[in-house]
Write an enzyme that holds these catalytic residues in place. Structure first.
Site, PDB file in Angstrom:
ATOM      1  N   CYS A 159       0.865   3.338   3.230  1.00 18.97           N
ATOM      2  CA  CYS A 159       1.405   2.628   4.418  1.00 18.97           C
ATOM      3  C   CYS A 159       2.963   2.696   4.129  1.00 18.97           C
ATOM      4  CB  CYS A 159       1.004   1.153   4.558  1.00 18.97           C
ATOM      5  SG  CYS A 159      -0.917   1.173   4.500  1.00 18.97           S
TER       6      CYS A 159
ATOM      7  N   CYS B 118       0.770  -1.262   0.099  1.00 20.35           N
ATOM      8  CA  CYS B 118       0.000   0.114  -0.101  1.00 20.35           C
ATOM      9  C   CYS B 118       1.061   1.450  -0.058  1.00 20.35           C
ATOM     10  CB  CYS B 118      -0.894   0.130   1.215  1.00 20.35           C
ATOM     11  SG  CYS B 118      -1.680   1.596   1.637  1.00 20.35           S
TER      12      CYS B 118
END
Length: 455
Positions: free
Chosen positions: A355, A352
């Site tokens: 992230c 991600c």
């Protein structure tokens, strides 16, 4: 339901003797549990009192006189000269308010990062649960002139600060750390690899003190990330409703006392790095091209570094001098540096994008703290002066802010989490709740559920 079932069974008993025996057995079991719990608490208290009976030498060569009470989240924090109550107080009154303002200034809200990169360990096949979570980084930037500092090599991290062509500035305020939907096997593999790389490397299979410190830092960082995810969680995908998820916060962090303790330890470790580099950071040039904002950043940094309340309350958050001792010290340092560099490289494997942004920033900030505390023997040595890259300072301050926010959130939500555990409706949170009470209740509830399964 357990209580209803017991009442039903009691009503079906026809023998008064059976009832009496059951009542007597139940009284003995309750009494036995109470005695056992009391005995365990006494033993733990006595053991903790002796295990924490150490002194730390301060910069002024005075012996640190700290409280020796080390009950759950009360008394001295391991490997520091600060206690939980003082940390909670000084964080709420001084550190958190200043840090919240500091990270919004032009200098500290822009982080240079390489977002598109190949995983050096495996082909990443993980997908986020949310369809667009891997493309949510907002690259919108104001018209700024970014003037970097000298490019320096940090032996603790794997990022190449000179690779400007593949790196971009990201406005952190437009990309807050929150729940993204990145979950499942891909996310678990990242943390599994991080903890695997931090497994004991000694022939005996036991961890040395330095390895334990690194483990606690990673665990504390993991706890902080989990708390921020739970504090800003997608509660309903259909209605796009966001809010706090106290159940997730409890399940991932608060039910485990060691994870909370490691959060406090990591906070103090990073705070120690900041205070150790105070002279350097106070004189540094905070230049983002916005003169008014830069003056504000410099003023806030000085307020943070020179705050008398902080200096009086917690003069030595962490004592790094007791590590890397003995003839194997240099070799051990190189070994653990390699371990942390691998952890830094693992951030490129996060599937991600948002992230990956926050993972890189916080690991980079932790690497900066390690560099300050362990790579320069004497921070004032002219032959080996401390040198930090602009990005390291930005990451260090933002990491400390995240840890500070996590501690604030834990304390503010303690009352609500306690009511959640008791099955009661939630009420507005109260400040400075004794989290030790919640953790002790958590341990008791786990033992109670185990006992019920055996019945």
């Amino acid at each position: 339901m357990v209580e209803d079932e017991n009442m039903k069974n009691d009503n079906m008993m026809s023998s008064s003797t059976r009832k009496k025996n059951k009542k007597t057995w139940g009284w003995r079991m309750d009494t036995g549990i109470e005695i056992l719990v009391i005995a365990v608490l006494v033993v733990v208290a006595l053991a903790s009192k002796h295990s924490y009976n150490f002194s730390l030498l301060l910069n002024n060569h005075k012996i640190c006189s700290c409280s020796q009470d080390s009950s759950e989240l009360s008394g001295i924090i391991e490997d520091s000269c600060c206690d939980y109550e003082t940390v909670n107080s000084i964080n709420a009154e001084v550190l958190n308010p200043i840090l919240e303002q500091l990270v919004t200034t032009s200098f500290f809200r822009y982080f240079k990062v390489k977002l598109w990169c190949d995983c050096p360990f495996w082909l990443d096949d993980g997908m986020c649960m949310l369809r667009d979570c891997s493309d949510t980084v907002d690259r919108t930037l104001d018209t700024k002139t970014f003037r970097g500092w000298i490019a320096v090599d940090n032996p603790w991290t794997n990022d190449d600060e000179t690779d400007n062509d593949e790196m971009t500035y990201v406005n952190l305020l437009l990309n807050p750390e929150r729940y993204t939907g990145y979950t499942g096997a891909s996310a678990r593999r990242i943390w599994d690899a991080i903890y695997m790389d931090n497994s004991p490397k000694q022939p005996s299979g036991e961890s040395c003190q330095e390895e334990k410190v690194l483990y606690k830092l990673i665990s504390g960082l993991h706890s902080s990330i989990s708390i921020h995810i739970a504090a800003d969680y997608l509660l309903d995908v259909k209605t796009n409703q966001w809010g706090e998820n106290l159940q997730v916060m409890y399940d991932r962090v608060l039910r485990y006392p060691d994870r909370v303790k490691n959060l406090y330890f990591t906070y103090l470790f990073v705070l120690r790095a900041l205070t150790k580099a105070s002279d350097y950071l106070e004189q540094a040039e905070y230049d983002s091209g916005d003169h008014a904002e830069d003056l504000k950043a410099q003023s806030l940094m000085r307020q943070l570094l020179k705050n008398p309340k902080l200096q009086d309350a917690c003069p030595l958050p962490f004592d790094e001098a007791k590590l890397w001792q003995g003839k194997n010290g240099p070799e051990l340092k190189q070994q653990i540096q390699k371990q942390f560099r691998n952890i830094s490289s693992l951030m490129d494997c996060v599937g991600c994008e948002k992230c990956r942004l926050w993972g890189k920033l916080q690991v980079f900030g932790l690497g900066a703290a390690l560099n300050i505390l362990f790579s320069v023997e004497d921070i004032h040595n002219k032959a080996q002066p401390l040198q930090l890259h602009r990005n390291e300072v930005i990451a260090l301050v933002n990491l400390l802010n995240k840890l500070s926010e996590s501690i604030r959130i834990v304390n503010e939500k303690a009352s609500s989490v306690e009511r959640l555990m008791d099955g009661l409706p939630l009420e507005p949170p109260m400040q400075n709740i004794n989290l030790g009470k919640i953790l002790r209740k958590s341990v008791f509830n786990l033992k109670y559920r185990s006992w019920m399964k055996l019945r």
